[in-house]
Scaffold this motif. Structure first.
Motif, short mmCIF file in Angstrom:
data_model
loop_
_atom_site.label_atom_id
_atom_site.label_comp_id
_atom_site.label_asym_id
_atom_site.label_seq_id
_atom_site.Cartn_x
_atom_site.Cartn_y
_atom_site.Cartn_z
N UNK A 32 5.33 7.67 0.66
CA UNK A 32 5.91 7.89 -0.67
C UNK A 32 6.36 9.34 -0.82
N UNK A 50 0.15 4.55 -11.42
CA UNK A 50 1.01 5.61 -10.91
C UNK A 50 1.98 6.08 -12.00
N UNK A 64 8.08 2.18 6.38
CA UNK A 64 7.59 2.73 7.65
C UNK A 64 7.60 1.67 8.75
N UNK A 115 0.81 -1.21 0.00
CA UNK A 115 0.00 0.00 0.00
C UNK A 115 0.86 1.27 0.00
N UNK A 116 2.13 1.15 0.28
CA UNK A 116 3.02 2.32 0.22
C UNK A 116 4.02 2.20 -0.93
N UNK A 117 3.75 1.35 -1.89
CA UNK A 117 4.69 1.21 -3.01
C UNK A 117 4.50 2.33 -4.03
N UNK A 118 5.58 3.03 -4.39
CA UNK A 118 5.44 4.17 -5.32
C UNK A 118 4.82 3.80 -6.67
N UNK A 119 4.98 2.57 -7.09
CA UNK A 119 4.46 2.19 -8.41
C UNK A 119 3.23 1.29 -8.34
N UNK A 120 3.16 0.39 -7.37
CA UNK A 120 2.16 -0.68 -7.41
C UNK A 120 1.03 -0.56 -6.40
N UNK A 121 0.98 0.53 -5.65
CA UNK A 121 -0.03 0.64 -4.59
C UNK A 121 -1.45 0.58 -5.12
N UNK A 129 12.49 5.57 -0.67
CA UNK A 129 11.24 5.34 0.05
C UNK A 129 11.49 4.35 1.18
N UNK A 136 -0.06 8.39 -5.31
CA UNK A 136 1.36 8.04 -5.23
C UNK A 136 2.13 8.41 -6.50
N UNK A 196 5.80 3.40 -12.47
CA UNK A 196 6.36 4.64 -11.92
C UNK A 196 7.77 4.39 -11.40
#
Lengths: 347, 347
Positions: free
Chosen positions: B285, B203, A269, A228-234, A266, B242, B134
């Motif tokens: 992100x 994204x 967390x 859920x925090x992936x820059x590309x795949x969220x 990134x 994102x 992305x």
């Protein structure tokens, strides 16, 4: 079915499809293609899966029914250095199974060769044509829906899902499997590649699978994707969370990982933030809870350190955790955190 | 560019693309096609947008550069009753611009006519072929990125984006527009329909637009889609959040709405939960903040009640808010919550 698995320069650590097939699928793997490890064997790297020789190319592979592309690089492109192996396979009459975004059936040379040699090309990642938007009704099935979610890509969600599935079935639970990615689909011989559907239909494609199998089992284990925090795949992760309307979540993580793989700016967390984020994001659509964790400890040297890492992860989660690969056996049954405790939280 | 806009039997209330074009685009609209309102004028319905005659069909339209299909019926299909108008336009050498799911360039008759008459057919909803994942680098552009996010679909995100864009430009700010849906793309004559891209590239498709325009402006206003708690469309929303790596968010809501439209079992959470959810989800992100709100008060009868609704919304947000359609004028400049206060928070 006898197959060869292409994993050039990636086996085993960056070849999760190849490893997943060796570990969980019913195929007889005759050879793994990896020009960097030619001459070695699968068992030199992975003692606990079916063994096979590692070869430099298709010329060194015995008669097989199919060549499976067992690596999925970021972006899912076709590497031209694989072309001669694919060509050779088709010329020898082998079918082709691929999970790449680049559809091999639409490659002119491969399509022609397949036609000439009467071969099938199955692009596993090609979604069905008739998908549509979610209706928000996945919670109406009888099965309890359990979804694996991740701190990142490639932390072992598919593996954790398969290991927990097998462990649950070993304990007599009636569990169905809902695959969402190429390896799971190849293993289950059914499913929709969620990362490849039109974005508007992401949740709908998951919902359709839940509805199709949800009244046949007491539990459905849904293979999660991305993070859920992936820059590309969220986007994919979010669509699966809401489309599945999962009742319970299992958070998957790899010990020691502190940044998103390939996106080193990134940071990962704190684990407790993931718990809040997945629960807070899921809740408006369907009440959900992170009930357990699966920690991939493959980079941790010894079992004692791995056990400590699992215990720390469980503390951060405030829920039982295990490494279902390392600690899946019966001997771990009385561990405070172990596969039994995780299954108890899930089932 | 001189255009005709097709909106048969739907103008103006069910023709939000046509109305958006009349209100915000630079096209000179020579005529609106609506056989039910032929003989009237746009100004009979909408006093505050560019005026044009309403005609029964293309035979009553003067020379134009393009015919734009300005309605998007449920399902996005092509209504055969429009065929003669489209045919006439192409025979007269006009280009065709359409936001339907049914791609007009793939209609055999239209493709042949376009080739014969040297016309372009632009299916706005067809994403480019070369999208990819992305890289997580949208934050490297010089512009500050401002994204509209919503409590639901159809709360007025596109309208709020356009109104705030025009108001910011009126105040001298250098703002670029990043559209993500068909109406915005037609208005800007550029852009990618994010709801139609492959989910893995959601994204990435947004990031590509940010990179293309992000060094040309001080600000980019990105049109949001859906809602992060929408049972069907949250994947698109998450990918835009994102992919854009938005620095600032403007939360859009419609006064009085208390459940997700079409998903009445899904209650709209409290506004403060949306603020936390969008910020908590964005932050890993790229650090982001809900700096302002846009409230659609079109269902609120009088201005005093609308002003109260905006004030309540601003309190819940803990940030300035406005209805940029209702309270966009200079007269509102000294309101504690109004378009000026919102722009001050954004710029």
């Amino acid at each position: 079915m006898q197959v060869a698995v292409l994993a050039h320069e990636k086996f085993p650590d960056s070849a999760k499809t190849a490893v997943g097939l060796l570990r969980y699928a019913d195929y007889e793997v005759e050879a793994v293609l990896d020009r960097e490890n030619a001459g070695k064997r699968v068992s030199d790297f992975l003692p606990d899966v079916q063994d096979a020789p590692i070869v430099a190319g298709m010329d060194d592979v015995p008669e097989v029914d199919a060549l499976i592309v067992g690596i999925a690089p970021i972006g899912g492109g076709f590497d031209e250095s694989w072309r001669s192996d694919v060509r050779t396979a088709l010329e020898r009459g082998a079918d082709l199974i691929s999970g790449l975004h680049y559809f091999l059936a639409e490659d002119e040379e491969f399509a022609d060769l397949a036609a000439e040699n009467d071969c099938d090309i199955w692009d596993v990642r090609k979604p069905p044509e008739d998908l549509t938007v979610a209706q928000g009704v996945a919670d109406e099935v009888e099965a309890e829906v359990v979804l694996t979610v991740g701190t990142d890509c490639s932390v072992g969600k598919m593996t954790a899902t398969m290991e927990l599935l097998e462990a649950a079935r070993d304990r007599g639970a009636d569990v169905g499997f809902v695959p969402t990615g190429q390896t799971g689909i190849m293993i289950e011989n059914w499913g929709t590649p969620i990362d490849r559907v039109v974005s508007d239909f992401t949740a709908g494609a998951v919902e359709e699978m839940i509805l199709e199998r949800g009244d046949d089992h007491d539990y459905l284990f849904v293979e999660g994707q991305g993070s859920i925090v992936h820059p590309a795949y969220s986007a994919v992760t979010c669509g699966i969370l809401h489309g599945s309307m999962a009742d319970k979540l299992v958070l998957c993580h790899e010990a020691g990982r502190d940044a998103i793989h390939g996106y080193e700016d990134t940071a990962i967390p704190p684990i407790s933030e993931y718990v809040d984020l997945y629960e807070d994001l899921g809740r408006p659509v369907h009440e959900t809870e992170v009930v357990a964790g699966a920690l991939n400890t493959k980079e941790v040297g010894d079992d004692a350190a791995a056990r400590d890492a699992v215990a720390t992860f469980a503390d951060e989660l405030d829920a039982p955790a295990t490494d279902p690969v390392r600690f899946g056996g019966a001997a771990e049954a009385d561990e405070p955190h172990g596969t039994d405790a995780v299954l108890e939280a899930i089932l």
